[in-house]
Design a protein around this motif. Structure first.
Motif, PDB file in Angstrom:
ATOM      1  N   PRO A  18       0.811  -1.086  -0.232  1.00 40.42           N
ATOM      2  CA  PRO A  18       0.171   0.108   0.105  1.00 40.42           C
ATOM      3  C   PRO A  18       0.710   1.198   0.023  1.00 40.42           C
ATOM      4  N   ASN A  19       2.150   1.290   0.412  1.00 37.40           N
ATOM      5  CA  ASN A  19       2.921   2.368   0.600  1.00 37.40           C
ATOM      6  C   ASN A  19       2.125   3.100   1.453  1.00 37.40           C
ATOM      7  N   ASN A  20       2.591   4.538   1.590  1.00 38.26           N
ATOM      8  CA  ASN A  20       2.069   5.532   2.580  1.00 38.26           C
ATOM      9  C   ASN A  20       1.516   6.883   1.829  1.00 38.26           C
ATOM     10  N   PRO A  21       0.419   7.194   1.770  1.00 39.59           N
ATOM     11  CA  PRO A  21      -0.269   8.149   0.969  1.00 39.59           C
ATOM     12  C   PRO A  21       0.287   9.525   1.376  1.00 39.59           C
ATOM     13  N   HIS A  22       0.697   9.596   2.844  1.00 40.50           N
ATOM     14  CA  HIS A  22       0.813  10.778   3.531  1.00 40.50           C
ATOM     15  C   HIS A  22       2.426  10.968   4.010  1.00 40.50           C
ATOM     16  N   LEU A  23       3.228  10.168   3.901  1.00 40.22           N
ATOM     17  CA  LEU A  23       4.614  10.621   4.342  1.00 40.22           C
ATOM     18  C   LEU A  23       5.467   9.703   3.433  1.00 40.22           C
ATOM     19  N   PRO A  24       6.521  10.646   3.039  1.00 42.20           N
ATOM     20  CA  PRO A  24       7.430   9.989   2.012  1.00 42.20           C
ATOM     21  C   PRO A  24       8.723   9.350   3.076  1.00 42.20           C
ATOM     22  N   LEU A  25       9.333   8.465   2.224  1.00 40.00           N
ATOM     23  CA  LEU A  25      10.285   7.934   2.809  1.00 40.00           C
ATOM     24  C   LEU A  25      11.582   9.004   2.577  1.00 40.00           C
ATOM     25  N   ILE A  26      12.371   8.779   3.675  1.00 36.64           N
ATOM     26  CA  ILE A  26      13.557   9.691   3.583  1.00 36.64           C
ATOM     27  C   ILE A  26      14.886   9.071   3.600  1.00 36.64           C
ATOM     28  N   TRP A  27      15.671   9.273   2.870  1.00 34.62           N
ATOM     29  CA  TRP A  27      17.105   8.485   2.681  1.00 34.62           C
ATOM     30  C   TRP A  27      18.052   9.853   2.654  1.00 34.62           C
ATOM     31  N   TRP A  28      18.874   9.356   3.836  1.00 36.27           N
ATOM     32  CA  TRP A  28      20.175  10.399   3.979  1.00 36.27           C
ATOM     33  C   TRP A  28      21.269   9.478   3.604  1.00 36.27           C
ATOM     34  N   GLN A  29      22.056  10.108   2.479  1.00 40.49           N
ATOM     35  CA  GLN A  29      23.221   9.462   1.940  1.00 40.49           C
ATOM     36  C   GLN A  29      24.181   9.960   2.861  1.00 40.49           C
ATOM     37  N   GLY A  30      25.247   8.891   3.226  1.00 37.16           N
ATOM     38  CA  GLY A  30      26.366   9.566   3.965  1.00 37.16           C
ATOM     39  C   GLY A  30      25.668  10.123   5.435  1.00 37.16           C
ATOM     40  N   ALA A  31      24.842   9.669   6.147  1.00 32.37           N
ATOM     41  CA  ALA A  31      24.336  10.185   7.449  1.00 32.37           C
ATOM     42  C   ALA A  31      25.513   9.941   8.530  1.00 32.37           C
ATOM     43  N   LEU A  32      26.255   8.941   8.427  1.00 30.79           N
ATOM     44  CA  LEU A  32      27.334   8.584   9.311  1.00 30.79           C
ATOM     45  C   LEU A  32      28.645   8.338   8.469  1.00 30.79           C
ATOM     46  N   GLU A  33      29.785   8.396   9.040  1.00 27.60           N
ATOM     47  CA  GLU A  33      30.874   8.040   8.398  1.00 27.60           C
ATOM     48  C   GLU A  33      30.675   6.580   7.984  1.00 27.60           C
ATOM     49  N   PRO A  34      31.210   6.033   6.837  1.00 28.35           N
ATOM     50  CA  PRO A  34      31.087   4.685   6.106  1.00 28.35           C
ATOM     51  C   PRO A  34      31.726   3.809   6.991  1.00 28.35           C
ATOM     52  N   ASP A  35      32.917   4.153   7.858  1.00 26.64           N
ATOM     53  CA  ASP A  35      33.442   3.157   9.011  1.00 26.64           C
ATOM     54  C   ASP A  35      32.982   3.181  10.198  1.00 26.64           C
ATOM     55  N   ALA A  36      31.868   3.915  10.475  1.00 24.37           N
ATOM     56  CA  ALA A  36      31.360   4.259  11.909  1.00 24.37           C
ATOM     57  C   ALA A  36      31.070   2.985  12.705  1.00 24.37           C
ATOM     58  N   GLY A  37      30.492   2.054  11.866  1.00 23.62           N
ATOM     59  CA  GLY A  37      30.319   0.742  12.758  1.00 23.62           C
ATOM     60  C   GLY A  37      28.721   0.538  13.164  1.00 23.62           C
ATOM     61  N   PRO A  38      28.256  -0.323  13.756  1.00 21.57           N
ATOM     62  CA  PRO A  38      26.974  -0.745  14.044  1.00 21.57           C
ATOM     63  C   PRO A  38      26.786   0.157  15.391  1.00 21.57           C
ATOM     64  N   GLU A  39      27.629   0.054  16.415  1.00 24.39           N
ATOM     65  CA  GLU A  39      27.592   0.799  17.498  1.00 24.39           C
ATOM     66  C   GLU A  39      26.813   2.353  17.326  1.00 24.39           C
ATOM     67  N   ALA A  40      27.531   2.849  16.194  1.00 22.79           N
ATOM     68  CA  ALA A  40      27.455   4.487  16.081  1.00 22.79           C
ATOM     69  C   ALA A  40      26.130   4.576  15.537  1.00 22.79           C
ATOM     70  N   PHE A  41      25.613   3.708  14.893  1.00 21.04           N
ATOM     71  CA  PHE A  41      23.886   3.838  14.439  1.00 21.04           C
ATOM     72  C   PHE A  41      23.122   3.421  15.573  1.00 21.04           C
TER      73      PHE A  41
END
Length: 170
Positions: A18-41
């Motif tokens: 169904p997706n969502n008629p009201h809310l967009p998906l938000i995609w942040w490219q490079g939100a954290l450093e590529p080597d930040a690791g899972p703990e940082a997220f």
């Protein structure tokens, strides 16, 4: 702190997804450093009120959630994902990227590097369901519409992109 930019993607109802008629998906490219690791997220999501985190990948079949929003952080590797169901968009996510998926929006792993590691989390709310097909299911669409807006953005808290994009919904 990494300077990240975002894109808001909207998807039409795709029948089984169904997706969502009201809310967009938000995609942040490079939100954290590529080597930040899972703990940082995990730490970033938790400090902004997004919990029940997990580490794994993304399912290789189209699916969505009718009762909660989800954030995915790519902690390692790369993955090609179809967002929005069969009629949606294919994107390549890489380490450091974050995707905020509104309730109802389909997502599917179309191929990933061997080292893919995803960290997921949710705002406070119900236990998360997993739905593969909502064709003709008006109850599922009603549940999606009833999911409350999160109090904070998973990356930037009360002043983040989610607050701008989602609070302005029709």
């Amino acid at each position: 702190m990494v300077q990240h930019h975002s894109q808001a993607l909207r998807f039409e109802d795709a029948g089984s997804v169904p997706n969502n008629p009201h809310l967009p998906l938000i995609w942040w490219q490079g939100a954290l450093e590529p080597d930040a690791g899972p703990e940082a997220f995990e730490a970033r999501f938790a400090q902004n009120g997004w919990g029940r985190s997990w580490r794994n990948g993304i399912f290789d079949y189209p699916h969505f959630h009718t009762n909660n929003h989800e954030v995915l952080g790519i902690a390692r590797g790369r993955v090609r994902v179809r967002l929005g169901g069969d009629t949606g968009t294919e994107v390549e996510l890489a380490a450091g990227d974050v995707v905020l998926i509104p309730a109802g929006v389909g997502h599917q792993n179309l191929g990933a590097s061997d080292d893919l590691l995803v960290v997921g989390a949710y705002p406070p709310g119900e236990e998360v369901d997993l739905v593969r097909d909502a064709s003709g299911d008006e109850a599922a669409r009603a549940r999606i519409a009833a999911v409350p807006l999160p109090a904070t953005d998973p990356l930037d808290g009360p002043d983040g992109e989610l607050m701008r994009e989602w609070r302005a919904r029709p």
